[in-house]
Write a protein that holds these residues in place. Structure first.
Motif, PDB file in Angstrom:
ATOM      1  N   PHE A  79       0.825  -1.198   0.000  1.00 47.30           N
ATOM      2  CA  PHE A  79       0.000   0.000   0.000  1.00 47.30           C
ATOM      3  C   PHE A  79       0.868   1.260   0.000  1.00 47.30           C
ATOM      4  O   PHE A  79       0.602   2.211  -0.740  1.00 47.30           O
ATOM      5  CB  PHE A  79      -0.933  -0.019   1.207  1.00 47.30           C
ATOM      6  N   ALA A  80       1.915   1.271   0.820  1.00 42.15           N
ATOM      7  CA  ALA A  80       2.822   2.416   0.866  1.00 42.15           C
ATOM      8  C   ALA A  80       3.516   2.611  -0.483  1.00 42.15           C
ATOM      9  O   ALA A  80       3.674   3.739  -0.949  1.00 42.15           O
ATOM     10  CB  ALA A  80       3.853   2.227   1.978  1.00 42.15           C
ATOM     11  N   ASP A  81       3.913   1.506  -1.117  1.00 44.51           N
ATOM     12  CA  ASP A  81       4.528   1.603  -2.443  1.00 44.51           C
ATOM     13  C   ASP A  81       3.541   2.161  -3.460  1.00 44.51           C
ATOM     14  O   ASP A  81       3.908   2.964  -4.326  1.00 44.51           O
ATOM     15  CB  ASP A  81       5.031   0.231  -2.899  1.00 44.51           C
ATOM     16  N   ARG A  82       2.297   1.762  -3.362  1.00 42.96           N
ATOM     17  CA  ARG A  82       1.268   2.252  -4.284  1.00 42.96           C
ATOM     18  C   ARG A  82       1.057   3.758  -4.122  1.00 42.96           C
ATOM     19  O   ARG A  82       0.931   4.491  -5.099  1.00 42.96           O
ATOM     20  CB  ARG A  82      -0.033   1.490  -4.017  1.00 42.96           C
ATOM     21  N   ILE A  83       1.022   4.217  -2.879  1.00 43.20           N
ATOM     22  CA  ILE A  83       0.872   5.653  -2.628  1.00 43.20           C
ATOM     23  C   ILE A  83       2.081   6.412  -3.170  1.00 43.20           C
ATOM     24  O   ILE A  83       1.938   7.477  -3.771  1.00 43.20           O
ATOM     25  CB  ILE A  83       0.659   5.928  -1.126  1.00 43.20           C
ATOM     26  N   ASP A  84       3.256   5.855  -2.987  1.00 45.47           N
ATOM     27  CA  ASP A  84       4.461   6.483  -3.518  1.00 45.47           C
ATOM     28  C   ASP A  84       4.385   6.590  -5.036  1.00 45.47           C
ATOM     29  O   ASP A  84       4.748   7.626  -5.605  1.00 45.47           O
ATOM     30  CB  ASP A  84       5.698   5.673  -3.091  1.00 45.47           C
ATOM     31  N   ASN A  85       3.890   5.555  -5.694  1.00 43.52           N
ATOM     32  CA  ASN A  85       3.743   5.591  -7.146  1.00 43.52           C
ATOM     33  C   ASN A  85       2.721   6.637  -7.573  1.00 43.52           C
ATOM     34  O   ASN A  85       2.881   7.301  -8.613  1.00 43.52           O
ATOM     35  CB  ASN A  85       3.342   4.218  -7.692  1.00 43.52           C
ATOM     36  N   LEU A  86       1.645   6.814  -6.815  1.00 39.30           N
ATOM     37  CA  LEU A  86       0.650   7.841  -7.117  1.00 39.30           C
ATOM     38  C   LEU A  86       1.261   9.242  -7.077  1.00 39.30           C
ATOM     39  O   LEU A  86       0.947  10.085  -7.898  1.00 39.30           O
ATOM     40  CB  LEU A  86      -0.527   7.763  -6.147  1.00 39.30           C
ATOM     41  N   LYS A  87       2.133   9.467  -6.103  1.00 38.73           N
ATOM     42  CA  LYS A  87       2.784  10.772  -5.995  1.00 38.73           C
ATOM     43  C   LYS A  87       3.676  11.051  -7.199  1.00 38.73           C
ATOM     44  O   LYS A  87       3.810  12.189  -7.617  1.00 38.73           O
ATOM     45  CB  LYS A  87       3.629  10.849  -4.720  1.00 38.73           C
ATOM     46  N   LYS A  88       4.279  10.003  -7.736  1.00 38.44           N
ATOM     47  CA  LYS A  88       5.234  10.172  -8.833  1.00 38.44           C
ATOM     48  C   LYS A  88       4.584  10.218 -10.212  1.00 38.44           C
ATOM     49  O   LYS A  88       5.229  10.571 -11.172  1.00 38.44           O
ATOM     50  CB  LYS A  88       6.260   9.037  -8.797  1.00 38.44           C
ATOM     51  N   GLN A  89       3.295   9.878 -10.296  1.00 37.57           N
ATOM     52  CA  GLN A  89       2.609   9.902 -11.583  1.00 37.57           C
ATOM     53  C   GLN A  89       2.455  11.333 -12.079  1.00 37.57           C
ATOM     54  O   GLN A  89       2.322  12.268 -11.298  1.00 37.57           O
ATOM     55  CB  GLN A  89       1.213   9.286 -11.473  1.00 37.57           C
ATOM     56  N   GLU A  90       2.452  11.475 -13.397  1.00 39.57           N
ATOM     57  CA  GLU A  90       2.249  12.811 -13.982  1.00 39.57           C
ATOM     58  C   GLU A  90       0.831  13.007 -14.405  1.00 39.57           C
ATOM     59  O   GLU A  90       0.081  12.165 -14.648  1.00 39.57           O
ATOM     60  CB  GLU A  90       3.164  12.960 -15.192  1.00 39.57           C
TER      61      GLU A  90
END
Length: 90
Positions: A79-90
């Motif tokens: 879940f934490a990795d998924r949130i991190d990926n959301l932050k990095k999306q453009e």
């Protein structure tokens, strides 16, 4: 003289109004987020404590309690990795 100058902020409020405006304009309540994290901490803490017991409350065996704890930690990590990926999306 500066000590007697009246202030425009309410006692106990944040001194910078721009820090609170985004929350008010979107209707986001940080207290709700805090409650969710508290509940999550409580539930996972119960599994962690249970895995440390000789006779777990929430599992039939110590091995099952350890597996539940490990599964919960894995889910949180994903879940934490998924949130991190959301932050990095453009």
């Amino acid at each position: 003289m500066a000590a007697n100058t009246p202030t425009t902020t309410k006692p106990g409020s944040n001194a910078s109004p721009e820090a609170t405006e985004p929350e008010e304009s979107t209707g986001f309540d940080r207290r709700e987020l805090s409650r969710v994290f508290s509940k999550l901490r409580h539930e996972v803490g119960g599994l962690v404590d249970d895995a440390g017991r000789k006779r777990p409350f929430f599992a039939r065996s110590k091995e099952e309690a350890i597996a539940k704890r490990d599964a919960a930690v894995k889910v949180l990590t994903e879940f934490a990795d998924r949130i991190d990926n959301l932050k990095k999306q453009e």
